[in-house]
Design an enzyme around this catalytic site. Structure first.
Site, short mmCIF file in Angstrom:
data_model
loop_
_atom_site.label_atom_id
_atom_site.label_comp_id
_atom_site.label_asym_id
_atom_site.label_seq_id
_atom_site.Cartn_x
_atom_site.Cartn_y
_atom_site.Cartn_z
N TYR A 184 0.72 -1.13 0.03
CA TYR A 184 0.19 0.05 0.08
C TYR A 184 0.83 1.32 -0.09
CZ TYR A 184 -4.58 2.42 0.63
OH TYR A 184 -5.67 3.02 0.47
N LYS A 243 -3.12 8.56 2.80
CA LYS A 243 -4.44 8.39 3.42
C LYS A 243 -4.26 8.96 4.81
CE LYS A 243 -7.11 6.13 0.57
NZ LYS A 243 -8.21 6.99 -0.40
#
Ligand SMILES: NC(=O)c1ccc[n+]([C@@H]2O[C@H](COP(=O)([O-])OP(=O)(O)OC[C@H]3O[C@@H](n4cnc5c(N)ncnc54)[C@H](O)[C@@H]3O)[C@@H](O)[C@H]2O)c1
Length: 256
Positions: A156, A163
């Protein structure tokens, strides 16, 4: 069904196809009586978005690439013209180069870091900035995040860091905009197979881990996110702002 959103004008950013989380959100909002406007990123997805939006009566379709300030300004002007007052904004947009979504985070390039943050985090600030002035009857803004903001998750990488910036932006925006009766929240969804998820290496193994370990023993469906978005857009959530709400079948609470 009670129409919890009748009389509300809501802008949805981030539909690319019928698998998009934003599309499931649109369906939940429309089924509760909201009037919707959709944005599309580029001509590449325009036709698909037009086809989908065409199935929702009275919807409006507008262009907006969030990396271009002039397009965001044009969007705000068009929303004002079509709706006058805006009540809700759904931000469901993220991007990182595929080469940044595999291997080691330590290898992230300066350019890749900047691009992921620009599209996936700053864009929320940019659109909120131009659209909250249209929320003069109060409003609700929401965005989409993922557990990779808080935990180091394989592949990720830079998107997790973006995020984290997005979630912090939600808190700062909520603190700024509360005085105008505008709420700002994020939904942290469990992994869902969408176009954006295709960019993440070994996505299937993440889905398998969730099925095995999540308290509800299943992966997240877009409709579950859609119904939570409906709650966040409605007066039912009027006391909630600056929050990250998990729609992940409980996966984030589990330890080893
Ligand atoms: N799929 C998952 O597992 C998952 C889990 C948690 C959170 N999310 C988040 O949900 C959101 C929606 O993703 P999705 O999974 O529905 O995938 P998706 O590919 O359907 O949606 C991503 C959207 O971002 C848009 N976009 C990208 N760059 C843009 C730009 N420059 N300007 C305007 N729009 C742009 C794309 O057009 C697309 O509509 C993203 O923020 C994603 O990170 C996804």
């Amino acid at each position: 069904m009670t129409e919890l959103l009748s009389g509300k004008n809501i802008l949805i950013m981030g539909v690319a196809n019928e698998r998009s989380i934003a599309w499931a959100i649109a369906q939940s909002l429309a089924s509760h009586g909201a009037r919707l406007a959709f944005t599309y990123e580029s001509e590449r997805v325009e036709e698909r978005v037009r086809k989908l939006a065409g199935t929702i009566p009275n919807s409006v379709i507008l262009p907006c690439n969030v990396t271009v300030d002039a397009e965001i300004e044009g969007l705000a002007a068009a929303v004002k013209e079509h709706f006058g007052v805006l009540h809700g904004l759904v931000h469901s947009i993220a991007f990182a180069k595929t080469e940044e979504l595999e291997g080691l985070f330590v290898d992230t390039s300066r350019e890749g870091f900047a691009l992921a943050h620009d599209i996936s985090a700053y864009s929320l600030v940019a659109v909120a900035q131009k659209l909250y002035p249209l929320m003069n009857e109060g409003g609700s803004i929401m965005t989409m995040t993922y557990l990779g903001a808080e935990r180091a998750m394989k592949n990720y990488n830079v998107m997790g860091v973006a995020k984290a910036a997005l979630e912090a932006s939600v808190r700062y925006l909520a603190n700024d905009l509360g005085q105008f009766n505008v709420r700002v929240n994020a939904v942290s969804a469990g992994p869902i197979r969408t176009l954006a998820a295709k960019g993440i290496k070994d996505f299937n193994s993440i889905l398998r881990a969730v099925e095995e370990k999540a308290p509800l023993r299943r992966t997240t469906e877009t409709a579950e996110v859609g119904d939570t978005a409906m709650f966040l857009m409605s007066h039912l959530s009027r006391g909630i702002t600056g929050e990250v709400i998990y729609v992940d079948n409980g996966y984030h609470i589990v330890g080893v």
